[in-house]
Design an enzyme around this catalytic site. Structure first.
Site, PDB file in Angstrom:
ATOM      1  N   ASP A 145      -8.784   2.918  -3.546  1.00 31.42           N
ATOM      2  CA  ASP A 145      -8.519   3.938  -2.094  1.00 31.42           C
ATOM      3  C   ASP A 145      -8.151   5.300  -2.386  1.00 31.42           C
ATOM      4  O   ASP A 145      -7.452   5.724  -3.592  1.00 31.42           O
ATOM      5  CB  ASP A 145      -7.246   3.395  -1.639  1.00 31.42           C
ATOM      6  CG  ASP A 145      -6.409   3.612  -0.449  1.00 31.42           C
ATOM      7  OD1 ASP A 145      -7.066   3.824   0.724  1.00 31.42           O
ATOM      8  OD2 ASP A 145      -5.367   4.851  -1.020  1.00 31.42           O
ATOM      9  N   LEU A 150       2.549   6.571  -4.883  1.00 26.20           N
ATOM     10  CA  LEU A 150       3.970   7.106  -5.874  1.00 26.20           C
ATOM     11  C   LEU A 150       3.780   8.228  -6.547  1.00 26.20           C
ATOM     12  O   LEU A 150       4.794   8.940  -6.480  1.00 26.20           O
ATOM     13  CB  LEU A 150       5.099   6.056  -6.414  1.00 26.20           C
ATOM     14  CG  LEU A 150       5.039   4.635  -5.578  1.00 26.20           C
ATOM     15  CD1 LEU A 150       6.343   3.471  -6.485  1.00 26.20           C
ATOM     16  CD2 LEU A 150       6.206   5.181  -3.814  1.00 26.20           C
ATOM     17  N   ARG A 151       2.589   8.756  -6.716  1.00 20.03           N
ATOM     18  CA  ARG A 151       2.141   9.783  -7.308  1.00 20.03           C
ATOM     19  C   ARG A 151       2.528   9.918  -8.761  1.00 20.03           C
ATOM     20  O   ARG A 151       2.084  11.220  -9.147  1.00 20.03           O
ATOM     21  CB  ARG A 151       2.929  10.879  -6.459  1.00 20.03           C
ATOM     22  CG  ARG A 151       2.824  11.180  -4.527  1.00 20.03           C
ATOM     23  CD  ARG A 151       1.576  11.005  -4.821  1.00 20.03           C
ATOM     24  NE  ARG A 151       0.749  11.094  -3.726  1.00 20.03           N
ATOM     25  CZ  ARG A 151       0.018  10.722  -2.232  1.00 20.03           C
ATOM     26  NH1 ARG A 151      -0.856  10.496  -3.233  1.00 20.03           N
ATOM     27  NH2 ARG A 151       0.188  11.105  -0.772  1.00 20.03           N
ATOM     28  N   HIS A 194       1.065  -1.341   0.151  1.00 22.63           N
ATOM     29  CA  HIS A 194      -0.402   0.022   0.118  1.00 22.63           C
ATOM     30  C   HIS A 194       1.096   1.298  -0.044  1.00 22.63           C
ATOM     31  O   HIS A 194       1.220   2.023   1.094  1.00 22.63           O
ATOM     32  CB  HIS A 194      -0.633  -0.076   1.491  1.00 22.63           C
ATOM     33  CG  HIS A 194      -1.895   1.074   1.006  1.00 22.63           C
ATOM     34  ND1 HIS A 194      -3.565   0.590   1.611  1.00 22.63           N
ATOM     35  CD2 HIS A 194      -2.284   2.438   0.398  1.00 22.63           C
ATOM     36  CE1 HIS A 194      -3.999   1.623   1.481  1.00 22.63           C
ATOM     37  NE2 HIS A 194      -3.264   2.468   0.644  1.00 22.63           N
ATOM     38  N   HIS A 219      -5.174  -0.466   5.564  1.00 25.05           N
ATOM     39  CA  HIS A 219      -5.073   0.421   7.022  1.00 25.05           C
ATOM     40  C   HIS A 219      -5.747   0.362   7.814  1.00 25.05           C
ATOM     41  O   HIS A 219      -6.709   1.392   8.194  1.00 25.05           O
ATOM     42  CB  HIS A 219      -4.470   2.031   6.091  1.00 25.05           C
ATOM     43  CG  HIS A 219      -5.811   2.564   5.654  1.00 25.05           C
ATOM     44  ND1 HIS A 219      -6.860   2.688   4.899  1.00 25.05           N
ATOM     45  CD2 HIS A 219      -5.388   3.062   4.345  1.00 25.05           C
ATOM     46  CE1 HIS A 219      -7.112   2.594   4.317  1.00 25.05           C
ATOM     47  NE2 HIS A 219      -6.536   3.366   3.878  1.00 25.05           N
ATOM     48  N   HIS A 222     -10.617   0.864   1.336  1.00 26.44           N
ATOM     49  CA  HIS A 222     -10.547   1.600   2.350  1.00 26.44           C
ATOM     50  C   HIS A 222     -11.753   2.247   2.956  1.00 26.44           C
ATOM     51  O   HIS A 222     -12.671   2.661   2.395  1.00 26.44           O
ATOM     52  CB  HIS A 222      -9.594   3.211   1.092  1.00 26.44           C
ATOM     53  CG  HIS A 222      -9.600   3.877   2.282  1.00 26.44           C
ATOM     54  ND1 HIS A 222      -8.419   5.405   2.269  1.00 26.44           N
ATOM     55  CD2 HIS A 222     -11.094   4.500   3.048  1.00 26.44           C
ATOM     56  CE1 HIS A 222      -8.979   6.473   2.969  1.00 26.44           C
ATOM     57  NE2 HIS A 222     -10.430   5.951   3.800  1.00 26.44           N
ATOM     58  N   ASN A 238      -4.377   5.872  -7.748  1.00 26.41           N
ATOM     59  CA  ASN A 238      -5.788   7.562  -7.157  1.00 26.41           C
ATOM     60  C   ASN A 238      -3.704   8.904  -7.799  1.00 26.41           C
ATOM     61  O   ASN A 238      -3.840   9.029  -7.364  1.00 26.41           O
ATOM     62  CB  ASN A 238      -5.485   8.072  -5.729  1.00 26.41           C
ATOM     63  CG  ASN A 238      -4.615   7.683  -4.423  1.00 26.41           C
ATOM     64  OD1 ASN A 238      -3.598   7.537  -4.976  1.00 26.41           O
ATOM     65  ND2 ASN A 238      -4.864   8.545  -3.715  1.00 26.41           N
ATOM     66  N   ASP A 296       0.610   2.951   3.725  1.00 30.81           N
ATOM     67  CA  ASP A 296       0.323   3.704   3.253  1.00 30.81           C
ATOM     68  C   ASP A 296       1.361   4.867   3.425  1.00 30.81           C
ATOM     69  O   ASP A 296       1.089   6.179   3.351  1.00 30.81           O
ATOM     70  CB  ASP A 296      -0.688   3.684   4.596  1.00 30.81           C
ATOM     71  CG  ASP A 296      -2.219   5.048   3.744  1.00 30.81           C
ATOM     72  OD1 ASP A 296      -1.930   5.517   2.481  1.00 30.81           O
ATOM     73  OD2 ASP A 296      -2.541   5.237   3.814  1.00 30.81           O
TER      74      ASP A 296
END
Ligand SMILES: [Zn+2]
Lengths: 309, 423
Positions: free
Chosen positions: B154, B63-64, B60, B234, B181, B94, B307
């Protein structure tokens, strides 16, 4: 007393002696306010920025008058018209304000913690004039001042705070200060408007106004925001006023000569019966007068403090 | 054993001194050091004083990339992973664009291979719904074909149970598990703080633990009804853990993860409006922390995950209400959880299970159990090395952690993936 604090973020920073010292100082300034010439040169040449990122005519005017009576230069910065409305961050606003080198900043902001955020970044004093739902120390001090002027002392008195406790910075600061000064605190409101963990606060908690008011020496009504109904926390104003609106009938259950307070602006007939707001029990206008004196005291103490070298 | 390319001598594994032999990127043998086998190898490493651990898998992370490379990119994120001890990294969808089509997945994989050809290995998690909007299913067959190993919404929890049910069914057709999530959205709007004593005092909007647990209950009932596995991301509170324990007793195919911060930090860390401690789900109470530790020891919580949610400094240096949620975790995760072993709150076996065995099993990744033929993915861990968490010490672009300025013990001394040294 040598004032040792740089900022006023909440009353939790104050000792009982310090809080009393603020009230004593306010008493001295209130006397100035009743003179024909209401201006003293105490803070001549000093500057105070009134930064209100959330509208509040009352508190802002009160600070403005307080500053001017001490001969300080006051500058207003509102959110509309400032770069804040253009999406500037609070950090950049802080840096900009710092560059103007004021002696104190009075801050009103919709975010809890905004005053602390500013205080950590500014060298000048930051006086919290209300941050989010967190704290409103100057209101609590002026409420305490109003009550001590009438009673002499708060010790042994019972004060009921009524209404939307959950969203009220006034309630949070008042619970702390009233306890600090020896009063007993009660809270009353529908369960939907009581904050989480309220059972750990130094206060007795009620959802029944009839019981809560019994024997109280003062009732502090809080302003109800209409958005509480949209948020599903209340059915409607009518039901609220019938269940939690303070009326003469309730006051009959309170202590003889019990007082009524409201931080204003009031919704007449909602939080408080209109007649009651205008009655001899009502301290609402005394609170306004106390506000100027207390804020003069605070500006004086914070702006003349000896900065720790 | 002439083909042995690497010998690691005198490392400690399961409290015994061992030598590890690696050939062709795989474990050739793990033998007691005392046996003093004469092995000739191109490379020899003396690991005296170091622990041998299988490389970790983080199921989880955020990495953007693409879209938010200023917070983190795949190269910097894998750098933090490599140094933090992670050999496999599953990254959430995301991004911008969202990883809801094969082009994005393939691009992510290309970026990872270019930056870190020998690993850490990237395993993208595909979006559950197009644009994470929870309105239409994402093309999961296409995504699985491109290399996605699981599916998740998520970042934007799925409110509608019916949609979520169909997503679970469709994902399972691809042989992939859904990661949820757990957050009942109407109870948890815009909050990075636990509802309780501290939020009441600070006057901050907050979400109650029941917002998480209510969704956990929904997911468990769906998994039970459909007989399809679900993985719960999480998990942060006792209420959820009790439901998961109940589900496992009944034989419901449910697995769950928690993060180092839910094992170590409480809601008090938000005091002072510290945005570094703003995370979603929020930090909970001391009682919840104890429940999470207990759940991890007993296997009710299967997996540890970071996370990892990196943000730029200026994004966190704002009013608490405005700050984004998230803690940057890849750099500190192993040291933080090692600290729990030192305090005897967890066993080293718990760490190995939760950081390595369980995630590989749940997501079907090759696992190193130090048996001949396993991938030679391992760490040499120095349990006594102390280090201070500073922005400079962190490899991730995201310096957003409430641990800044604290000293941690235990650090990766060397990290090998497929027998190649990456750190
Ligand atoms: Zn999440």
């Amino acid at each position: 007393m040598q004032w040792r604090h740089k900022d006023l973020l909440d009353v939790s920073q104050l000792s009982a002696d310090e809080a009393r010292h603020v009230l004593d100082t306010a008493r001295y300034f209130r006397e100035i306010n009743s003179r024909p010439v209401k201006k003293v040169p105490t803070l001549k040449g000093r500057s105070v920025v009134l930064f209100f990122a959330e509208p509040s005519t009352r508190t802002k005017t009160s600070f403005d008058v307080a500053g001017k009576r001490l001969s300080a230069d006051t500058f207003s910065l509102a959110k509309s018209g400032s770069s804040l409305s253009k999406g500037e961050s609070l950090k950049d606003t802080a840096l900009t304000l710092q560059a103007m080198n004021p002696d104190a900043i009075v801050l009103r902001h919709s975010a809890g913690g905004a005053a602390q955020f500013m205080a950590e970044r500014l060298e000048c004093s930051v006086i919290n004039a209300g941050d989010g739902r967190h704290a409103h120390p100057t209101q609590a001090l002026l409420d305490a001042f109003t009550l001590t002027e009438r009673w002499g002392a708060l010790k042994g008195r019972t004060v009921l705070i009524l209404g939307d406790i959950a969203h009220s910075r006034v309630a949070r600061s008042n619970v702390l200060l009233l306890n600090l000064l020896g009063a007993r605190v009660r809270l009353c409101g529908p369960r939907t408007l009581l904050p989480p963990g309220v059972d750990t606060w130094e206060a007795e908690v009620f959802s029944d106004l009839g019981k809560a008011v019994r024997g109280a020496d003062a009732v502090m009504c809080l302003r109800l925001q209409l958005e509480r109904m949209q948020a599903g926390l209340l059915p409607d104003l009518r039901e609220y006023s019938r269940t939690f609106g303070l009326g003469e009938g309730h006051m009959a259950q309170a202590a003889p000569d019990a007082l009524v307070l409201h931080p204003g602006p009031i919704n007449r007939g909602v939080e408080i019966a209109s007649d009651l707001a205008d009655s001899g029990r009502s301290m609402i206008l005394d609170q306004v007068a106390s506000g100027v004196a207390v804020r003069m005291a605070l500006l004086f103490l914070y702006m003349t403090r000896k900065s720790a070298e | 054993m002439s083909s042995v390319s690497l010998v690691v001598r005198n490392a400690v594994w399961k409290k015994k001194k061992v030598d590890l032999l690696v050939a062709r990127g795989r474990v050739a043998a793990l033998i007691p050091s005392a046996r003093k086998t004469r092995v000739e190898a191109a490379q020899e490493v003396d690991a005296s004083g170091l622990l041998l651990l299988p490389s970790l898998t983080d199921c989880h992370t955020h990495l953007r990339e693409p879209g938010f490379e200023y917070k983190e990119d795949i190269a910097s994120g894998l750098d933090a992973a490599a140094h933090g001890g992670f050999g496999n990294v599953l990254c959430m969808a995301n991004t911008d664009p969202v990883n809801d089509n094969a082009t994005v997945t393939e691009r992510m994989l290309d970026r990872a291979r270019a930056a870190w050809p020998h690993g850490p290995r990237l395993y993208p998690i595909g979006a559950l719904s197009r644009g994470l909007k929870a309105e239409e299913l994402a093309p999961m067959a296409e995504l699985a074909g491109a290399g996605c190993v699981a599916f998740s919404n998520d970042g934007l929890p799925v409110p509608r149970a019916e949609f979520f049910r169909r997503a679970m069914e469709y994902a399972w057709d691809q042989g992939k598990v859904v990661i949820d999530h757990c957050e009942e959205p109407s109870m948890a709007r815009g909050a990075g703080m636990n509802e309780g004593v501290v939020s009441g005092r600070l006057g901050l909007p907050a979400q109650p633990d029941v917002a998480e647990a209510a969704q956990v209950a929904r997911d468990i009932l769906l998994a039970d009804y459909l007989k399809i596995p679900i993985h719960l991301a999480h998990i942060s509170c006792r209420r959820s853990v009790e439901l998961i324990a109940w589900a496992k007793e009944r034989g419901v195919p449910v697995t769950a993860e928690t993060c180092p911060h839910y094992l170590t930090l409480t809601e008090e860390r938000v005091e002072g409006y510290d945005t570094a401690a703003k995370v979603n789900p929020p930090l909970r109470t001391r009682d919840d922390v104890e429940a999470m530790l207990q759940a991890l020891r007993t296997g009710v919580i299967d997996i540890l995950a970071t996370d990892h949610a990196p943000h730029a400094a200026h994004e966190k240096e704002v009013e608490f209400d405005l700050a984004p949620c998230g803690i940057s975790g890849l750099d500190t995760a192993l040291s933080v959880t090692w600290g729990l072993v030192e305090k005897k709150l967890l066993a080293l076996d718990d760490l190995v299970r939760a950081w390595s065995e369980a995630p590989c099993r749940v997501f079907g990744l090759p696992e190193n159990r130090f048996q001949a033929g396993d991938p030679a993915d391992f760490l040499l861990f120095d349990p006594t090395a102390a280090w201070e968490v500073t922005p400079e010490a962190m490899r991730s672009k995201g310096k957003n952690t409430p641990l800044l300025g604290t000293r941690l013990r235990g650090r990766v001394a060397a990290h090998f993936l497929g027998g190649k040294k990456v750190v």
